[in-house]
Design an enzyme around this catalytic site. Structure first.
Site, PDB file in Angstrom:
ATOM      1  N   ASP A   1      31.152  40.080  -0.781  1.00  0.00           N
ATOM      2  CA  ASP A   1      32.013  38.920  -0.580  1.00  0.00           C
ATOM      3  C   ASP A   1      31.198  37.734  -1.080  1.00  0.00           C
ATOM      4  O   ASP A   1      30.169  37.384  -0.497  1.00  0.00           O
ATOM      5  CB  ASP A   1      32.354  38.769   0.899  1.00  0.00           C
ATOM      6  CG  ASP A   1      33.344  37.649   1.176  1.00  0.00           C
ATOM      7  OD1 ASP A   1      33.352  36.642   0.419  1.00  0.00           O
ATOM      8  OD2 ASP A   1      34.085  37.752   2.166  1.00  0.00           O
TER       9      ASP A   1
ATOM     10  N   SER B   1      38.755  31.788 -15.471  1.00  0.00           N
ATOM     11  CA  SER B   1      39.502  30.680 -14.878  1.00  0.00           C
ATOM     12  C   SER B   1      40.982  31.002 -15.023  1.00  0.00           C
ATOM     13  O   SER B   1      41.371  32.158 -14.888  1.00  0.00           O
ATOM     14  CB  SER B   1      39.116  29.370 -15.588  1.00  0.00           C
ATOM     15  OG  SER B   1      39.764  28.274 -14.989  1.00  0.00           O
TER      16      SER B   1
ATOM     17  N   TYR C   1      44.259  25.379  -5.364  1.00  0.00           N
ATOM     18  CA  TYR C   1      43.944  26.308  -6.450  1.00  0.00           C
ATOM     19  C   TYR C   1      43.568  25.548  -7.713  1.00  0.00           C
ATOM     20  O   TYR C   1      42.539  25.840  -8.336  1.00  0.00           O
ATOM     21  CB  TYR C   1      45.136  27.228  -6.709  1.00  0.00           C
ATOM     22  CG  TYR C   1      44.910  28.179  -7.858  1.00  0.00           C
ATOM     23  CD1 TYR C   1      44.045  29.264  -7.719  1.00  0.00           C
ATOM     24  CD2 TYR C   1      45.543  27.986  -9.079  1.00  0.00           C
ATOM     25  CE1 TYR C   1      43.833  30.139  -8.775  1.00  0.00           C
ATOM     26  CE2 TYR C   1      45.331  28.863 -10.136  1.00  0.00           C
ATOM     27  CZ  TYR C   1      44.478  29.929  -9.982  1.00  0.00           C
ATOM     28  OH  TYR C   1      44.256  30.789 -11.029  1.00  0.00           O
TER      29      TYR C   1
ATOM     30  N   LYS D   1      40.055  25.558  -9.944  1.00  0.00           N
ATOM     31  CA  LYS D   1      40.010  26.015 -11.333  1.00  0.00           C
ATOM     32  C   LYS D   1      39.607  24.887 -12.275  1.00  0.00           C
ATOM     33  O   LYS D   1      38.943  25.140 -13.283  1.00  0.00           O
ATOM     34  CB  LYS D   1      41.348  26.646 -11.738  1.00  0.00           C
ATOM     35  CG  LYS D   1      41.609  27.970 -11.021  1.00  0.00           C
ATOM     36  CD  LYS D   1      40.452  28.948 -11.241  1.00  0.00           C
ATOM     37  CE  LYS D   1      40.624  30.247 -10.478  1.00  0.00           C
ATOM     38  NZ  LYS D   1      39.553  31.204 -10.761  1.00  0.00           N
TER      39      LYS D   1
END
Length: 173
Positions: free
Chosen positions: A69, A147, A161, A165
């Site tokens: 993780d 990406s 989000y 990115k």
């Protein structure tokens, strides 16, 4: 460039783009490190690191499944150590792990905001930082950051989000 005999560490390699990259490079004879947090089967998300590793070996590559993780530095360090112990080097890092949280910004508790950035940005940086000393010592290495178009354009309800990115795009540049 041929990937035959190269060792490629791929985060988020149990499904989607990460798995597709792993399978493609395995067909060229690459050693693939399947690094992902999914060690248990989840019907919604796809296979485990172990089932992905089996598919990679069936495609012709050597595979190592490592639970990682990327929000946790100790798991990243273990993944790098296990990779070096098994294959002796890392030639390519593919930072693919990530996810998208969508909804009105005010609906997200702070913990979800932190998780989104820790996964998509800080995790990418931490994995890169863990591999860079090896690349520098060997005077070679390739880093590929995955990406999305969400790092260039935005859509409604995608603040978290898109923010992550856009960060990945800036880091990569």
């Amino acid at each position: 460039m041929s990937f035959a005999g190269k060792t490629v560490l791929i985060t988020g390699a149990t499904r989607g783009i990460g798995k597709a990259i792993a399978l493609r490079l395995a067909k060229e004879g690459a050693n693939i490190v399947v690094a992902a947090k999914s060690t248990e089967e989840n019907p919604k998300l796809g296979g485990t690191i172990f089932s992905a590793a089996q598919e990679i070996e069936a495609a012709g590559g050597q595979a190592l499944a490592v639970a990682c993780d990327i929000r946790f530095e100790e798991q990243i360090a273990q993944a790098v150590d296990q990779t070096l112990a098994r294959f002796g080097s890392i030639d390519v890092l593919v930072n693919n792990a990530g996810y998208g949280a969508y909804g009105p910004l005010e609906s997200f508790p702070r913990e979800k905001i932190i998780r989104q950035f820790n996964t998509n940005v800080i995790g990418l940086l931490d994995v890169t930082r863990a591999v860079l000393p090896h690349f520098r010592a060997n005077r070679k290495g390739i880093i590929i950051n995955i990406s999305s178009m969400g790092g260039r354009i935005t859509f409604p309800l995608g603040s978290l989000y898109h923010g992550t990115k856009f960060a990945v795009e800036g880091i990569s540049e």
